[in-house]
Design a protein around this motif. Structure first.
Motif, PDB file in Angstrom:
ATOM      1  N   ASP A  59       0.806  -1.223   0.000  1.00 16.17           N
ATOM      2  CA  ASP A  59       0.000   0.000   0.000  1.00 16.17           C
ATOM      3  C   ASP A  59       0.836   1.269   0.000  1.00 16.17           C
ATOM      4  N   ILE A  60       2.046   1.209  -0.490  1.00 16.37           N
ATOM      5  CA  ILE A  60       2.918   2.390  -0.444  1.00 16.37           C
ATOM      6  C   ILE A  60       2.516   3.397  -1.512  1.00 16.37           C
ATOM      7  N   GLN A  61       2.557   4.642  -1.133  1.00 17.26           N
ATOM      8  CA  GLN A  61       2.276   5.734  -2.072  1.00 17.26           C
ATOM      9  C   GLN A  61       3.581   6.482  -2.305  1.00 17.26           C
ATOM     10  N   LEU A  62       3.969   6.658  -3.561  1.00 21.53           N
ATOM     11  CA  LEU A  62       5.167   7.415  -3.913  1.00 21.53           C
ATOM     12  C   LEU A  62       4.760   8.623  -4.744  1.00 21.53           C
ATOM     13  N   ASN A  86       4.934   7.211   1.449  1.00 25.29           N
ATOM     14  CA  ASN A  86       4.028   7.144   2.598  1.00 25.29           C
ATOM     15  C   ASN A  86       3.433   5.751   2.690  1.00 25.29           C
ATOM     16  N   LEU A  87       3.459   5.224   3.900  1.00 28.50           N
ATOM     17  CA  LEU A  87       2.830   3.940   4.181  1.00 28.50           C
ATOM     18  C   LEU A  87       2.265   4.014   5.584  1.00 28.50           C
ATOM     19  N   GLN A  91       6.728   7.744   6.871  1.00 26.08           N
ATOM     20  CA  GLN A  91       7.046   8.534   5.679  1.00 26.08           C
ATOM     21  C   GLN A  91       8.559   8.549   5.481  1.00 26.08           C
ATOM     22  N   PHE A  92       8.962   8.645   4.226  1.00 25.29           N
ATOM     23  CA  PHE A  92      10.376   8.856   3.913  1.00 25.29           C
ATOM     24  C   PHE A  92      10.469   9.800   2.739  1.00 25.29           C
ATOM     25  N   SER A  93      11.649  10.411   2.614  1.00 21.86           N
ATOM     26  CA  SER A  93      11.911  11.310   1.489  1.00 21.86           C
ATOM     27  C   SER A  93      13.326  11.086   0.992  1.00 21.86           C
ATOM     28  N   ASP A 112       4.705   7.990  12.728  1.00 20.09           N
ATOM     29  CA  ASP A 112       3.574   8.583  13.442  1.00 20.09           C
ATOM     30  C   ASP A 112       3.190   9.958  12.902  1.00 20.09           C
ATOM     31  N   ASN A 113       3.311  10.129  11.612  1.00 22.40           N
ATOM     32  CA  ASN A 113       2.932  11.376  10.930  1.00 22.40           C
ATOM     33  C   ASN A 113       3.634  12.616  11.485  1.00 22.40           C
TER      34      ASN A 113
END
Length: 151
Positions: A59-62, A86-87, A91-93, A112-113
């Motif tokens: 379910d990852i969103q890129l 985002n999962l 989050q990562f960047s 944790d957002n």
């Protein structure tokens, strides 16, 4: 000179056929030679998403966006290109500080957002980045955060 030699030298020889060298096949440009945004949108981001899905992150969103780095102390820095992942509550960047896959890159992550609190260099020892190498390093970096496998 003998008569035969004179006659032989005065006979015109047909012009030699000029051979044209075979046309070289034009190689398409390497993926990494494409314009930065095209490479990132059409190749890196989809390939990274596929690799993450193969690792079990279904379910990852890129997203590939140009934005400010959301870390305290970087507010005055110019916007840079980023691949945001985002999962659920993680989050990562991956930051591309130059519009060049061989330029400076950085990484941050948070859970944790929350906003990330630190930024780390990414792929600093690699002089020539390739699609496969960038995806490999991204997977290794995320695995270091325990996103892919638990120790």
């Amino acid at each position: 000179m003998s008569e035969e030699a004179k006659t032989a030298s005065s006979i015109e020889k047909p012009p030699a056929e000029t051979k044209t060298p075979p046309a070289k096949k034009v190689k398409p440009p390497a993926l990494e030679d494409k314009p930065f945004t095209e490479f990132m949108e059409q190749h890196f981001t989809p390939t990274l998403k596929t690799a993450l899905e193969k690792q079990g992150l279904e379910d990852i969103q890129l997203d590939f966006v140009k934005a400010k780095i959301p870390i305290k102390g970087f507010e005055s820095n110019p916007e840079c290109w980023q691949v945001l992942g985002n999962l659920k509550n993680r989050q990562f960047s991956f930051y591309f500080l130059e519009e060049n896959i061989n330029g400076q890159k950085a990484f941050s992550c948070a859970t944790d957002n929350q906003k990330p609190s630190t930024i780390e260099s990414f792929m600093i020892d690699e002089r020539k980045a390739s699609l496969d190498l960038m995806v490999l390093f991204a997977l290794k970096r995320l695995n270091g955060q325990k996103w892919l496998a638990r120790n």
